[in-house]
Design a protein around this motif. Structure first.
Motif, PDB file in Angstrom:
ATOM      1  N   LEU A  70       0.849  -1.198   0.000  1.00  0.00           N
ATOM      2  CA  LEU A  70       0.000   0.000   0.000  1.00  0.00           C
ATOM      3  C   LEU A  70       0.878   1.239   0.000  1.00  0.00           C
ATOM      4  N   VAL A  72       0.935   4.658   1.368  1.00  0.00           N
ATOM      5  CA  VAL A  72       0.211   5.377   2.409  1.00  0.00           C
ATOM      6  C   VAL A  72       0.807   6.777   2.541  1.00  0.00           C
ATOM      7  N   LEU A  89      -7.635   1.499   9.513  1.00  0.00           N
ATOM      8  CA  LEU A  89      -7.695   2.171   8.212  1.00  0.00           C
ATOM      9  C   LEU A  89      -6.981   1.334   7.149  1.00  0.00           C
ATOM     10  N   LEU A  90      -5.818   0.799   7.525  1.00  0.00           N
ATOM     11  CA  LEU A  90      -5.031   0.039   6.557  1.00  0.00           C
ATOM     12  C   LEU A  90      -5.695  -1.310   6.262  1.00  0.00           C
ATOM     13  N   ALA A  93      -8.209  -0.812   3.716  1.00  0.00           N
ATOM     14  CA  ALA A  93      -7.591  -0.629   2.393  1.00  0.00           C
ATOM     15  C   ALA A  93      -7.149  -1.977   1.825  1.00  0.00           C
TER      16      ALA A  93
END
Lengths: 107, 595
Positions: A70, A72, A89-90, A93
């Motif tokens: 990811l 970020v 949050l991750l 995702a």
């Protein structure tokens, strides 16, 4: 395969999306331990209280790209300063990235 | 877009094929190398740490430890070679570990003290003189290790590296490995990547148009000259000599500042940077201030144990409206810094090219004040059986008007060491001492009342007292050449340009940079002028006179072309001259970081 992924795998309990979620949290926790040079972290631990600074957030973003695939933004890390908040949050995702029907990005 | 979390494959830095020729310089190295060409022989970019060692030191063992660290890191064996053919790009030369014995040499020098001087002070005086010895970039080595014997069990290990091969984290790697080797730890492999791998990878990456676009928008209309009040009138060309003023920010000052940073959700770096920018804004009477801060390219795990110059300096814009509160300004500086870090894949060189009207990449860099802050001491060396204390020894060279470096003191606790490095051609030592005291007053007041508008902070009145200007130094007049001798000189210069630029169509009034010249081709011109015409001139003056006609007049001793020429009545020309002076004053920045 690096050490954090090893740790992350071993912390992946159960199966299904819970596994992804716990796995993501494990990866993020392992990265925090390494960068803040502490033996363990707590979900409520805070980036600023642990002595975080902007370049450390940049290094964290680089680790997240390697370990989770990811990209970020550094800003996201400072605006979600608790371990728990960032992990959630991750994980979302990662979920949407692994779900072929899902949106591959999120704000 | 860039502010979202997106899926991205990891991008690995590949190992460079070393049989394919010498590695290039990284973008930041290239910019710094150019500054070195413009101002050769200064210690401006030396990084020195002195380590006081108390206890029984095993000198051969220390020497062996240094040898093994040098063998592991190519950067410590690297020198820089000028290009000899168009486009005259410099390259890195990496020496083999076994042929670089001088790098690992550890000359031992006995301290000579007369009865009146304190031993520590005498040792530091010698160490400072070593810190100020310039390096020869082409011959190297660019690492110097020396040992000063101050007493039976009292040594000072002085380690100096050139910035081109080092940065703050490199010092930590160096001393960390030195400690392991000295203790006889297990053999450690060389890092999988070396600096040259990074440099080649970085140079091969395309310039990111989106990133440059952000910088263009952000800095549009921002003044790129910070007009600090000075003790002496600003000379046409910035001098490289610097002074260092040291000041301790005590725990009584820094403790509350660190706590406030945490309350405001900003980093301590940001809080102290905000105070510094406010201080500069007050002194210069300017609302918007650009401060150069160190940004490291060392974001990847695989680069963390590599020695090399991974730092670059990028400008942070601080908009210090006088009605804003300090707390509010801190938050906006934090946000600004995050943007800078998001768009950090540019170099000051690219920004200068993009944002400065001048096309020469060596022309720099937008900012006249630097800032760096570390929450840890510069290094914390550990050598088995010895008590080791690190002392940061900045060179007496100034990269910009003002450079503030803050580190946590080696003794632990919340004391911080502040060093203000300043240009001695602009400021007096006592003025800078008053400035440092004023900075501390401002920091204390801002931390005590973070909600108050910054206009209510202590005023800097009386900190800088302008002195009457002394007589301007008279330049030695050049002997005037006859018209025919000048015509011959012009023909010589045209021939040199033809060879270096690889084209025949060169007119007397063509600008070197319009014809495709770069700073490095100009450096080649400089060498050839000296060799063929015997004319002594500086590389800086070649930048100042970029046409054959103006350069020939300058070399022929026409007083009208000197940089000290009187202000002409014509306003447009006056503006051009001012612009040229400003450019010259900024030529010397574009460094990396003091970290």
């Amino acid at each position: 395969m690096s050490e954090y992924s090893e740790r992350a795998r071993s912390s992946t309990a159960g199966d299904g999306s819970d596994g992804v979620r716990i796995g993501t949290a494990g990866v993020v926790a392992a990265i925090w331990c390494e960068l803040f040079e502490v033996p363990r972290v707590d979900p409520h631990d805070d980036f600023f209280a642990l002595g975080g600074h902007s370049m450390l957030a940049v290094r964290m973003a680089s680790r997240l790209r390697t370990e989770l695939g990811l990209r970020v933004p550094v800003r996201t890390i400072l605006e979600n300063p608790t371990l728990d908040g960032l992990s959630q949050l991750l994980a979302e995702a990662v979920d949407s990235a692994t779900d072929p029907a899902g949106d591959r990005t999120r704000p | 877009m860039i502010e979202k979390i997106t899926v991205a494959a990891p991008d690995h830095i590949p190992a460079l094929d070393r049989s394919a020729g010498p590695p290039p310089l990284s973008g930041a190295q290239r910019a710094l190398y150019l500054v070195e060409l413009l101002h050769p022989g200064t210690p401006m970019y030396n990084i020195t740490v002195a380590v006081r060692l108390e206890g029984p030191l095993d000198v051969p063992r220390l020497r062996g430890a240094i040898t093994r660290v040098v063998a592991r890191h190519e950067a410590l064996r690297t020198t820089f070679v000028r290009g000899t053919a168009p486009p005259f790009e410099p390259v890195q030369r990496i020496g083999a570990p076994d042929t670089e014995a001088p790098v690992a040499g550890l000359p031992v020098v006995d301290l000579d003290v007369d009865g009146t001087e304190d031993v520590d002070a005498a040792a530091l005086r010698v160490a400072q003189s070593w810190a100020d010895e310039p390096f020869d970039l082409e011959r190297g080595p660019l690492l110097r290790t020396r040992l000063l014997v101050a007493g039976p069990e009292h040594h000072l290990l002085v380690v100096t590296m050139h910035q081109l091969i080092s940065d703050g984290p490199s010092l930590q790697v160096f001393f960390g490995e030195l400690g392991e080797e000295y203790a006889g730890g297990p053999e450690r492999a060389a890092p999988a990547l070396q600096f040259a791998d990074y440099a080649a990878w970085q140079r091969a990456r395309p310039v990111d148009a989106e990133q440059l676009g952000w910088w263009r928008d952000r800095l549009a209309g921002v003044p790129t000259v910070l007009r600090l009040p000075t003790d002496r009138p600003r000379p046409a060309v910035a001098g490289p000599r610097g002074g260092n003023h040291r000041h301790t920010l005590r725990a009584a000052v820094m403790g509350p500042a660190l706590r406030l940073a945490q309350d405001l959700r900003v980093t301590p770096f940001v809080l102290v940077l905000t105070a510094y920018a406010t201080f500069l804004s007050q002194l210069a009477g300017a609302r918007d201030v650009l401060v150069g801060v160190p940004v490291s390219a060392r974001d990847r795990a695989e680069l963390e144990s590599v020695i090399g110059f991974f730092a670059t300096t990028l400008p942070v814009l601080v908009e210090a409206h006088r009605d804003r509160s300090f707390a509010d300004l801190c938050r906006s500086v934090q946000s600004e810094l995050l943007d800078v870090l998001t768009y950090r894949d540019v170099t000051m060189e690219q920004l200068a090219q993009e944002l400065a009207p001048d096309r020469d990449p060596g022309h720099a860099p937008l900012v006249q004040a630097f800032f760096s802050f570390e929450q840890e001491p510069i290094v914390s060396p550990r050598l088995a059986g010895l008590r080791a204390t690190a002392i940061d020894l900045p060179p007496t060279g100034a990269k910009v008007d003002f450079d503030m470096v803050v580190f946590r003191s080696a003794g632990g606790g919340d004391d911080f060491d502040l060093t203000l490095t300043y240009r001695v051609d602009l400021f007096e030592a006592d003025t800078v001492a008053r400035m440092a005291a004023h900075f501390e007053r401002l920091l204390v007041a801002a931390v005590a009342e973070p909600a108050a508008p910054i206009r209510s902070l202590p005023s800097p009145d009386g900190v800088v007292v302008p002195r009457p200007p002394g007589p301007a130094p008279a330049a030695a007049p050049r002997p005037l050449l006859t018209t025919s001798a000048r015509a011959g000189l012009e023909q010589n210069l045209i021939q040199i340009w033809r060879e270096v630029l690889g084209r025949d169509d060169i007119g007397l009034d063509d600008n070197f940079f319009d014809l495709g010249g770069t700073s490095f081709t100009l450096a080649a011109v400089h060498t050839l002028i000296g060799a063929r015409t015997g004319e002594e001139t500086s590389l800086v003056s070649l930048l100042e006179f970029p046409t054959i006609a103006t350069l020939a007049r300058h070399l022929a001793g026409d007083p009208g072309t000197g940089p000290a020429a009187a202000e002409p009545p014509d306003r447009a020309r006056a503006a051009r001259l001012r612009d040229r002076r400003n450019r010259l004053q900024h030529l010397r920045s574009g460094r990396g970081t003091a970290e």
